[in-house]
Scaffold this motif. Structure first.
Motif, short mmCIF file in Angstrom:
data_model
loop_
_atom_site.label_atom_id
_atom_site.label_comp_id
_atom_site.label_asym_id
_atom_site.label_seq_id
_atom_site.Cartn_x
_atom_site.Cartn_y
_atom_site.Cartn_z
N TYR A 1 -35.26 8.33 4.65
CA TYR A 1 -34.79 8.22 6.04
C TYR A 1 -34.59 6.75 6.43
CZ TYR A 1 -35.69 13.19 7.10
OH TYR A 1 -35.66 14.56 7.14
N ARG A 2 -35.52 5.89 6.04
CA ARG A 2 -35.40 4.46 6.38
C ARG A 2 -34.19 3.82 5.71
NH1 ARG A 2 -41.12 3.35 4.92
NH2 ARG A 2 -42.13 4.73 6.36
N CYS A 3 -33.78 4.34 4.57
CA CYS A 3 -32.60 3.81 3.85
C CYS A 3 -31.32 4.52 4.28
CB CYS A 3 -32.80 3.97 2.35
SG CYS A 3 -34.11 2.96 1.67
N ASN A 4 -31.41 5.29 5.37
CA ASN A 4 -30.26 6.06 5.86
C ASN A 4 -29.72 7.06 4.85
OD1 ASN A 4 -30.22 4.90 8.46
ND2 ASN A 4 -29.22 3.08 7.62
N ASN B 1 -33.95 14.95 4.25
CA ASN B 1 -33.96 16.34 4.73
C ASN B 1 -34.27 17.32 3.60
OD1 ASN B 1 -33.22 15.45 7.27
ND2 ASN B 1 -31.09 16.07 7.07
N GLU B 2 -33.68 17.06 2.44
CA GLU B 2 -33.89 17.94 1.29
C GLU B 2 -35.37 18.00 0.92
OE1 GLU B 2 -32.79 17.90 -3.45
OE2 GLU B 2 -31.37 16.99 -2.06
N LEU B 3 -36.02 16.85 0.87
CA LEU B 3 -37.45 16.82 0.52
C LEU B 3 -38.30 17.48 1.60
CD1 LEU B 3 -37.84 13.26 -1.04
CD2 LEU B 3 -37.72 15.46 -2.23
N VAL B 4 -38.00 17.19 2.85
CA VAL B 4 -38.76 17.80 3.96
C VAL B 4 -38.60 19.31 3.93
CG1 VAL B 4 -38.87 18.03 6.48
CG2 VAL B 4 -38.77 15.76 5.43
N ASN B 5 -37.37 19.78 3.75
CA ASN B 5 -37.13 21.23 3.73
C ASN B 5 -37.81 21.89 2.53
OD1 ASN B 5 -35.63 21.26 6.11
ND2 ASN B 5 -33.73 20.81 5.04
N ILE C 1 -43.62 17.57 10.68
CA ILE C 1 -43.11 17.61 12.06
C ILE C 1 -43.05 16.20 12.63
CG2 ILE C 1 -43.66 18.36 14.42
CD1 ILE C 1 -44.89 20.93 13.08
N ASN C 2 -44.13 15.45 12.46
CA ASN C 2 -44.18 14.08 12.97
C ASN C 2 -43.10 13.20 12.34
OD1 ASN C 2 -46.35 14.80 14.57
ND2 ASN C 2 -47.88 13.95 13.18
N LEU C 3 -42.95 13.32 11.03
CA LEU C 3 -41.92 12.55 10.33
C LEU C 3 -40.53 12.91 10.85
CD1 LEU C 3 -41.06 10.65 7.97
CD2 LEU C 3 -40.93 12.71 6.55
N PHE D 1 -37.77 10.37 13.05
CA PHE D 1 -36.43 10.02 12.61
C PHE D 1 -35.36 10.87 13.29
CE2 PHE D 1 -39.00 8.09 9.31
CZ PHE D 1 -38.38 6.85 9.19
N ASN D 2 -35.70 11.33 14.50
CA ASN D 2 -34.76 12.08 15.36
C ASN D 2 -34.18 13.32 14.69
OD1 ASN D 2 -35.02 10.22 17.54
ND2 ASN D 2 -33.70 8.81 16.41
#
Length: 105
Positions: A20-23, A29-33, A72-74, A78-79
């Motif tokens: 996310y920090r590297c845009n 998203n893939e890792l979070v999902n 959830i927090n992460l 990152f909106n």
């Protein structure tokens, strides 16, 4: 990092944050999902067991809830409210089941 070779755990959250920090939103998203799906599957399995067994693995269940909360927090930081809301729904569903089981003991 394929989950089959190196199982996803809480350390994936930091990797997703880095993406996310590297845009590289799609990779984050893939890792979070993926980690959410793994947690959802584990919680569904754990909470479908005998109440005494559930009580015996309470620490693992709480660990999965903590991972969900961190995701959830992460996502919120990152909106990614859409992802955060979806994870919150999954977590809330399992938490309701968990509290019902634990209150019945």
């Amino acid at each position: 990092t394929p989950h089959e070779k190196i199982p996803y755990d809480h350390t994936i959250i930091q990797i997703a944050s880095g993406y996310y920090r590297c845009n590289k939103t799609d990779k984050g998203n893939e890792l979070v999902n993926k980690l959410t799906a793994i947690g959802d599957e584990k919680l569904a399995y754990y909470l479908d067991q005998n109440p005494r067994f559930i009580a015996s693995i309470n620490n693992e269940i709480l660990y999965q809830f903590q991972i969900m909360q961190n995701l959830i927090n992460l996502s919120n930081s990152f909106n990614r409210k859409d992802i955060a809301d979806r994870i919150n729904g999954i977590s809330s569903k399992h938490y309701t089941t968990y509290t019902n089981v634990m209150n019945g003991l």
